[in-house]
Design an enzyme around this catalytic site. Structure first.
Site, PDB file in Angstrom:
ATOM      1  N   GLY A   7      62.423 -30.130 -45.393  1.00 32.76           N
ATOM      2  CA  GLY A   7      62.192 -30.401 -43.933  1.00 32.76           C
ATOM      3  C   GLY A   7      63.064 -30.844 -43.353  1.00 32.76           C
ATOM      4  O   GLY A   7      63.124 -31.331 -42.164  1.00 32.76           O
ATOM      5  N   GLU A  54      63.077 -28.142 -55.944  1.00 31.38           N
ATOM      6  CA  GLU A  54      63.046 -28.653 -54.693  1.00 31.38           C
ATOM      7  C   GLU A  54      64.111 -29.963 -54.404  1.00 31.38           C
ATOM      8  O   GLU A  54      63.347 -31.101 -54.878  1.00 31.38           O
ATOM      9  CB  GLU A  54      61.786 -28.882 -54.026  1.00 31.38           C
ATOM     10  CG  GLU A  54      60.920 -27.694 -54.149  1.00 31.38           C
ATOM     11  CD  GLU A  54      59.748 -27.839 -53.352  1.00 31.38           C
ATOM     12  OE1 GLU A  54      59.616 -26.911 -52.409  1.00 31.38           O
ATOM     13  OE2 GLU A  54      58.990 -28.876 -53.301  1.00 31.38           O
ATOM     14  N   LYS A  60      51.036 -28.023 -47.163  1.00 29.60           N
ATOM     15  CA  LYS A  60      50.991 -29.371 -47.042  1.00 29.60           C
ATOM     16  C   LYS A  60      49.872 -29.822 -46.341  1.00 29.60           C
ATOM     17  O   LYS A  60      48.650 -29.115 -46.445  1.00 29.60           O
ATOM     18  CB  LYS A  60      52.388 -29.813 -46.642  1.00 29.60           C
ATOM     19  CG  LYS A  60      53.515 -29.239 -47.230  1.00 29.60           C
ATOM     20  CD  LYS A  60      54.866 -30.011 -46.864  1.00 29.60           C
ATOM     21  CE  LYS A  60      56.022 -29.380 -47.876  1.00 29.60           C
ATOM     22  NZ  LYS A  60      57.246 -30.012 -47.657  1.00 29.60           N
ATOM     23  N   ASN A  76      53.641 -23.525 -49.140  1.00 26.32           N
ATOM     24  CA  ASN A  76      52.831 -24.726 -49.391  1.00 26.32           C
ATOM     25  C   ASN A  76      52.677 -25.468 -47.960  1.00 26.32           C
ATOM     26  O   ASN A  76      53.587 -25.745 -47.220  1.00 26.32           O
ATOM     27  CB  ASN A  76      53.680 -25.796 -50.383  1.00 26.32           C
ATOM     28  CG  ASN A  76      53.406 -27.031 -50.115  1.00 26.32           C
ATOM     29  OD1 ASN A  76      52.164 -27.301 -49.789  1.00 26.32           O
ATOM     30  ND2 ASN A  76      54.316 -28.075 -50.534  1.00 26.32           N
ATOM     31  N   HIS A 107      54.949 -32.450 -56.701  1.00 31.48           N
ATOM     32  CA  HIS A 107      55.654 -32.255 -55.445  1.00 31.48           C
ATOM     33  C   HIS A 107      56.119 -33.525 -55.205  1.00 31.48           C
ATOM     34  O   HIS A 107      55.680 -34.581 -55.502  1.00 31.48           O
ATOM     35  CB  HIS A 107      54.738 -31.635 -54.287  1.00 31.48           C
ATOM     36  CG  HIS A 107      55.811 -31.176 -52.991  1.00 31.48           C
ATOM     37  ND1 HIS A 107      56.359 -32.164 -52.310  1.00 31.48           N
ATOM     38  CD2 HIS A 107      55.990 -30.025 -52.630  1.00 31.48           C
ATOM     39  CE1 HIS A 107      56.940 -31.475 -51.474  1.00 31.48           C
ATOM     40  NE2 HIS A 107      56.734 -30.264 -51.416  1.00 31.48           N
ATOM     41  N   SER A 117      63.906 -25.981 -46.763  1.00 30.47           N
ATOM     42  CA  SER A 117      64.382 -25.419 -46.008  1.00 30.47           C
ATOM     43  C   SER A 117      64.626 -24.066 -46.069  1.00 30.47           C
ATOM     44  O   SER A 117      65.900 -23.290 -45.565  1.00 30.47           O
ATOM     45  CB  SER A 117      65.468 -26.104 -45.402  1.00 30.47           C
ATOM     46  OG  SER A 117      65.163 -27.675 -44.909  1.00 30.47           O
ATOM     47  N   GLU A 157      56.621 -35.300 -52.572  1.00 30.72           N
ATOM     48  CA  GLU A 157      55.925 -36.058 -51.665  1.00 30.72           C
ATOM     49  C   GLU A 157      54.706 -36.692 -52.548  1.00 30.72           C
ATOM     50  O   GLU A 157      54.416 -37.915 -52.028  1.00 30.72           O
ATOM     51  CB  GLU A 157      55.264 -35.106 -50.587  1.00 30.72           C
ATOM     52  CG  GLU A 157      56.355 -34.629 -49.483  1.00 30.72           C
ATOM     53  CD  GLU A 157      56.466 -33.361 -48.923  1.00 30.72           C
ATOM     54  OE1 GLU A 157      54.972 -32.781 -48.784  1.00 30.72           O
ATOM     55  OE2 GLU A 157      57.253 -32.760 -48.245  1.00 30.72           O
TER      56      GLU A 157
HETATM   57  P1  13P Z   1      60.158 -26.999 -46.061  1.00 27.02           P
HETATM   58  O1  13P Z   1      60.311 -25.585 -46.447  1.00 27.02           O
HETATM   59  O2  13P Z   1      59.303 -27.317 -44.914  1.00 27.02           O
HETATM   60  O3  13P Z   1      61.805 -27.559 -46.374  1.00 27.02           O
HETATM   61  O4  13P Z   1      59.591 -27.527 -47.474  1.00 27.02           O
HETATM   62  C1  13P Z   1      59.882 -27.442 -48.715  1.00 27.02           C
HETATM   63  C2  13P Z   1      58.633 -27.716 -49.656  1.00 27.02           C
HETATM   64  O5  13P Z   1      58.455 -28.913 -49.753  1.00 27.02           O
HETATM   65  C3  13P Z   1      57.956 -26.830 -50.291  1.00 27.02           C
HETATM   66  O6  13P Z   1      56.987 -27.490 -51.382  1.00 27.02           O
END
Ligand code: 13P
Length: 250
Positions: free
Chosen positions: A172, A166, A12, A10, A97, A212, A99
């Site tokens: 992150g 997640e 983003k 992903n 997601h 992560s 976010e």
């Molecule tokens: P990270 O791998 O950067 O922690 O992000 C995970 C994520 O949100 C994937 O959709």
């Protein structure tokens, strides 16, 4: 029950045309031996899906969107439909997601409508769920994820759908749950998927872990029961790290 592992990147809100070189490199490194063991997809920003489809054309590397609108088309300025993602070359789309749930107020009902839209368009939805740090600390992690599964999966969804667990606090941050916590949550998620979709389907749904995931921890995380792959954020931006994570399945 054999579920084909899925490693999904992903990106983003990252990636310009120059980044297509990474997608090309991923496609080139996705060799027959790895293809036999795991499916690999990248979800770049929507602006890059069509050129990425060209860059990745020969390797078998799949593509996905990161969000879609529930409607097929219409007066929704700035939005993208599942049909448009499909037309650009995607076969998957991430929905719900954390976010988007946080930044855009997406509720379970909205996520469910988006997942249904993905299925209508012939895309496989990757439906994201996960608790916040406060919810985990309050002992509510299972309850929250159970409710998100109940509310976000279309009741008549086919077994091809993908669910991604997640934990918000692991995204992150470099933090990951213990392997025992991952095992507990994924086993619980499969139970809740079964309650929602029925037994035959639940056994086939792939449940990804995200948050992560790095080359250094991919093998142990992917080795946990009911973990059928990974949804990778930051470490999916370079072919080197993403392919090192996928190599957990070699
Ligand atoms: P990270 O791998 O950067 O922690 O992000 C995970 C994520 O949100 C994937 O959709």
């Amino acid at each position: 029950m054999t579920r084909r592992p899925l490693v999904a990147g992903n990106w983003k809100m990252n990636g310009l045309r120059a980044s297509l070189a990474e997608i090309k490199a991923m496609g080139a490194a996705y060799d027959e031996a790895l293809r036999a063991r795991a499916e690999l997809i990248v979800c770049p920003p929507a602006t890059l899906i069509a050129p990425a489809a060209e860059a990745a054309s020969r390797g078998g590397l799949g593509l996905g969107g990161q969000n879609c609108h529930a409607a097929e088309n219409g007066a929704h300025t700035g939005d993208i439909s599942a049909e448009m993602l499909k037309d650009a070359g995607a076969s998957y789309v991430i929905v719900g997601h954390s976010e988007r749930r946080a930044d855009h107020g997406e509720t379970d009902a909205i996520v469910q409508a988006k997942a249904a839209a993905a299925l209508r368009a012939g895309l496989t939805p990757i439906i994201c769920v996960g608790e916040t740090r406060a919810e985990r600390e309050a002992g509510d992690a299972l309850g929250v994820v159970g409710e998100q599964i109940e509310g976000s999966l279309p009741a008549d969804a086919p077994e091809q759908i993908v669910v991604a667990y997640e934990p918000v606090w692991a995204i992150g941050t470099g933090l990951t749950p213990t392997l025992a916590d991952v095992a507990q949550m994924h086993a619980f998620a499969r139970e809740r998927i079964e309650a929602r979709l029925g037994r035959g389907k639940s056994a086939t749904v792939r449940i990804l872990y995200g948050g992560s995931v790095k080359p250094a921890n991919a093998r142990e995380l992917m080795g946990v029961a009911n973990v059928d792959g990974a949804l990778v954020g930051g470490a999916s931006l370079t072919a080197k790290d993403f392919m090192a994570i996928a190599a957990a399945y070699r």
